[in-house]
Design a protein around this motif. Structure first.
Motif, PDB file in Angstrom:
ATOM      1  N   MET A 124      40.325  16.681  38.763  1.00  0.00           N
ATOM      2  CA  MET A 124      40.602  17.173  37.411  1.00  0.00           C
ATOM      3  C   MET A 124      41.052  18.629  37.475  1.00  0.00           C
ATOM      4  N   ALA A 125      42.154  18.956  36.822  1.00  0.00           N
ATOM      5  CA  ALA A 125      42.697  20.314  36.874  1.00  0.00           C
ATOM      6  C   ALA A 125      41.792  21.266  36.115  1.00  0.00           C
ATOM      7  N   LYS A 126      41.684  22.491  36.606  1.00  0.00           N
ATOM      8  CA  LYS A 126      40.888  23.489  35.921  1.00  0.00           C
ATOM      9  C   LYS A 126      41.578  23.926  34.639  1.00  0.00           C
ATOM     10  N   LYS A 127      40.792  24.399  33.700  1.00  0.00           N
ATOM     11  CA  LYS A 127      41.341  24.908  32.448  1.00  0.00           C
ATOM     12  C   LYS A 127      42.304  26.061  32.737  1.00  0.00           C
ATOM     13  N   GLN A 128      43.442  26.044  32.085  1.00  0.00           N
ATOM     14  CA  GLN A 128      44.429  27.089  32.307  1.00  0.00           C
ATOM     15  C   GLN A 128      43.997  28.390  31.637  1.00  0.00           C
ATOM     16  N   TYR A 129      44.281  29.469  32.309  1.00  0.00           N
ATOM     17  CA  TYR A 129      43.928  30.793  31.812  1.00  0.00           C
ATOM     18  C   TYR A 129      44.877  31.194  30.687  1.00  0.00           C
ATOM     19  N   ASN A 130      44.361  31.798  29.616  1.00  0.00           N
ATOM     20  CA  ASN A 130      45.182  32.242  28.489  1.00  0.00           C
ATOM     21  C   ASN A 130      45.930  33.514  28.870  1.00  0.00           C
ATOM     22  N   PRO A 131      47.267  33.444  28.988  1.00  0.00           N
ATOM     23  CA  PRO A 131      48.018  34.584  29.477  1.00  0.00           C
ATOM     24  C   PRO A 131      48.532  35.514  28.386  1.00  0.00           C
ATOM     25  N   HIS A 132      48.173  35.257  27.137  1.00  0.00           N
ATOM     26  CA  HIS A 132      48.892  35.897  26.042  1.00  0.00           C
ATOM     27  C   HIS A 132      48.193  37.123  25.452  1.00  0.00           C
ATOM     28  N   GLU A 186      44.262  28.719  37.497  1.00  0.00           N
ATOM     29  CA  GLU A 186      43.030  29.235  38.083  1.00  0.00           C
ATOM     30  C   GLU A 186      42.707  28.592  39.432  1.00  0.00           C
ATOM     31  N   THR A 187      43.191  27.395  39.660  1.00  0.00           N
ATOM     32  CA  THR A 187      42.966  26.767  40.966  1.00  0.00           C
ATOM     33  C   THR A 187      43.605  27.598  42.064  1.00  0.00           C
ATOM     34  N   ILE A 188      44.810  28.084  41.813  1.00  0.00           N
ATOM     35  CA  ILE A 188      45.497  28.923  42.795  1.00  0.00           C
ATOM     36  C   ILE A 188      44.761  30.248  42.968  1.00  0.00           C
ATOM     37  N   ALA A 189      44.302  30.830  41.854  1.00  0.00           N
ATOM     38  CA  ALA A 189      43.535  32.078  41.928  1.00  0.00           C
ATOM     39  C   ALA A 189      42.295  31.887  42.803  1.00  0.00           C
ATOM     40  N   GLU A 190      41.617  30.771  42.629  1.00  0.00           N
ATOM     41  CA  GLU A 190      40.417  30.494  43.421  1.00  0.00           C
ATOM     42  C   GLU A 190      40.757  30.341  44.902  1.00  0.00           C
ATOM     43  N   GLN A 191      41.894  29.708  45.189  1.00  0.00           N
ATOM     44  CA  GLN A 191      42.310  29.532  46.584  1.00  0.00           C
ATOM     45  C   GLN A 191      42.607  30.881  47.252  1.00  0.00           C
ATOM     46  N   ILE A 192      43.198  31.796  46.508  1.00  0.00           N
ATOM     47  CA  ILE A 192      43.480  33.130  47.071  1.00  0.00           C
ATOM     48  C   ILE A 192      42.167  33.836  47.393  1.00  0.00           C
ATOM     49  N   ALA A 193      41.209  33.753  46.482  1.00  0.00           N
ATOM     50  CA  ALA A 193      39.905  34.376  46.716  1.00  0.00           C
ATOM     51  C   ALA A 193      39.187  33.722  47.889  1.00  0.00           C
ATOM     52  N   ASP A 194      39.294  32.405  47.984  1.00  0.00           N
ATOM     53  CA  ASP A 194      38.607  31.670  49.050  1.00  0.00           C
ATOM     54  C   ASP A 194      39.230  31.886  50.423  1.00  0.00           C
ATOM     55  N   LEU A 215      42.192  36.237  38.919  1.00  0.00           N
ATOM     56  CA  LEU A 215      41.711  36.225  40.302  1.00  0.00           C
ATOM     57  C   LEU A 215      40.378  36.959  40.414  1.00  0.00           C
ATOM     58  N   THR A 216      40.235  38.019  39.635  1.00  0.00           N
ATOM     59  CA  THR A 216      39.025  38.841  39.680  1.00  0.00           C
ATOM     60  C   THR A 216      37.765  38.012  39.487  1.00  0.00           C
ATOM     61  N   LYS A 217      37.808  37.077  38.539  1.00  0.00           N
ATOM     62  CA  LYS A 217      36.602  36.302  38.207  1.00  0.00           C
ATOM     63  C   LYS A 217      36.087  35.526  39.420  1.00  0.00           C
ATOM     64  N   TYR A 218      37.000  35.114  40.316  1.00  0.00           N
ATOM     65  CA  TYR A 218      36.570  34.364  41.508  1.00  0.00           C
ATOM     66  C   TYR A 218      36.084  35.304  42.605  1.00  0.00           C
ATOM     67  N   LEU A 219      36.625  36.503  42.643  1.00  0.00           N
ATOM     68  CA  LEU A 219      36.109  37.500  43.593  1.00  0.00           C
ATOM     69  C   LEU A 219      34.699  37.921  43.180  1.00  0.00           C
TER      70      LEU A 219
END
Length: 275
Positions: A1-9, A25-33, A53-57
């Motif tokens: 299941m895809a993660k909820k998309q981050y609100n960019p606006h 956010e899945t990609i952001a999590e992968q960068i942090a991981d 990305l910050t939230k996963y760091l």
């Protein structure tokens, strides 16, 4: 299941800052991981924007700092990441003295980097290599591939050699434009740099940088021609390595070449190698 998309606006992307906010956010999590957290307990995120990305760091067992020059993004982060507020550095990373925050401690670099300064970020990382054991982040795909390319590749060049002299470089995955707001006109690529166990070169490092840069300034010429301004002795120029073009040499060959030049009979008279 895809993660909820981050609100960019909520923060407007600014073209002059090269901002493209990551929505996935899945990609952001992968960068942090991609960070192993080995040998350090602090990380500096460059250009956090709205913190996708910050939230996963922040979930990791390390202390996260962010550096951001966009006042609107800084305000957003302070309002939405209250525990981070004291570790938001409102400065330009390229001009920032990291010792103000980290003194001589080890720390990692992470980020979805503005494409217009991404190469400069890498060069500053190389300057700070004694303090930066690990690096993960998003680049324009072309730049990420160049950093990770090997000898013989058409994109192998200055950035490839200088980075790989001190770090292992791994291209992790490609990211489509559709996951950004606004979408860039090109694909992006995520890479990871891991500092080598021995990151001190067996040659004059200042001369090494000069040899690499000068060699690729005339990449279609042989080294004998591209390195003319170093005033090498005829005896050294007779070495078969000078018959090669720069893209034919791997990193170790450039180190060996620099050692040869460093010990050349003509060079021993003048040790001012320039920058």
């Amino acid at each position: 299941m895809a993660k909820k998309q981050y609100n960019p606006h909520q923060v407007k992307a600014k073209k002059f800052l090269g901002q493209h906010f990551l929505e996935d956010e899945t990609i952001a999590e992968q960068i942090a991981d991609a960070l192993t957290l080995e040998g350090y307990n602090k990380v500096l995120e460059i250009g956090p924007g709205m913190g996708v990305l910050t939230k996963y760091l922040l979930k990791k067992p390390l202390t996260t700092y962010v550096i951001e020059i966009d006042r609107e993004s800084v305000d957003y982060l302070k309002n939405n990441y209250l525990n981070l507020a004291s570790r938001i550095i409102e400065k330009d990373f390229l001009k920032y003295d990291v010792s103000e925050t980290f003194e001589d401690e080890q720390f990692a670099i992470c980020g979805n980097f503005p494409y217009n300064i991404s190469t400069q970020i890498v060069f500053k990382t190389l300057e700070l290599r004694a303090q930066i054991p690990e690096f993960s982040g998003m680049f324009q795909k072309e730049v990420a591939l160049r950093i990770c390319s090997k000898e013989g590749s058409k994109v192998y060049g200055i950035l490839s050699v200088l980075t790989q002299a001190f770090y292992g470089a791994e291209y992790l995955f490609t990211v489509p434009p559709t996951v950004f707001n606004p979408p860039p006109k090109v694909e992006s690529g995520v890479l990871k740099l891991t500092r080598k166990e021995n990151f001190t070169l067996s040659c004059d490092e200042k001369l090494f940088f000069r040899v690499v840069k000068q060699s690729f300034m005339h990449r279609r010429k042989t080294l004998r021609n591209s390195l003319k301004t170093l005033e090498l002795s005829d005896n050294l120029k007779a070495n078969v390595i000078f018959d090669k073009r720069p893209e034919q040499l791997d990193v170790q060959a450039f180190i060996d070449l620099t050692s040869l030049i460093e010990n050349d009979e003509n060079r021993l008279i003048n040790t001012n190698y320039g920058s």
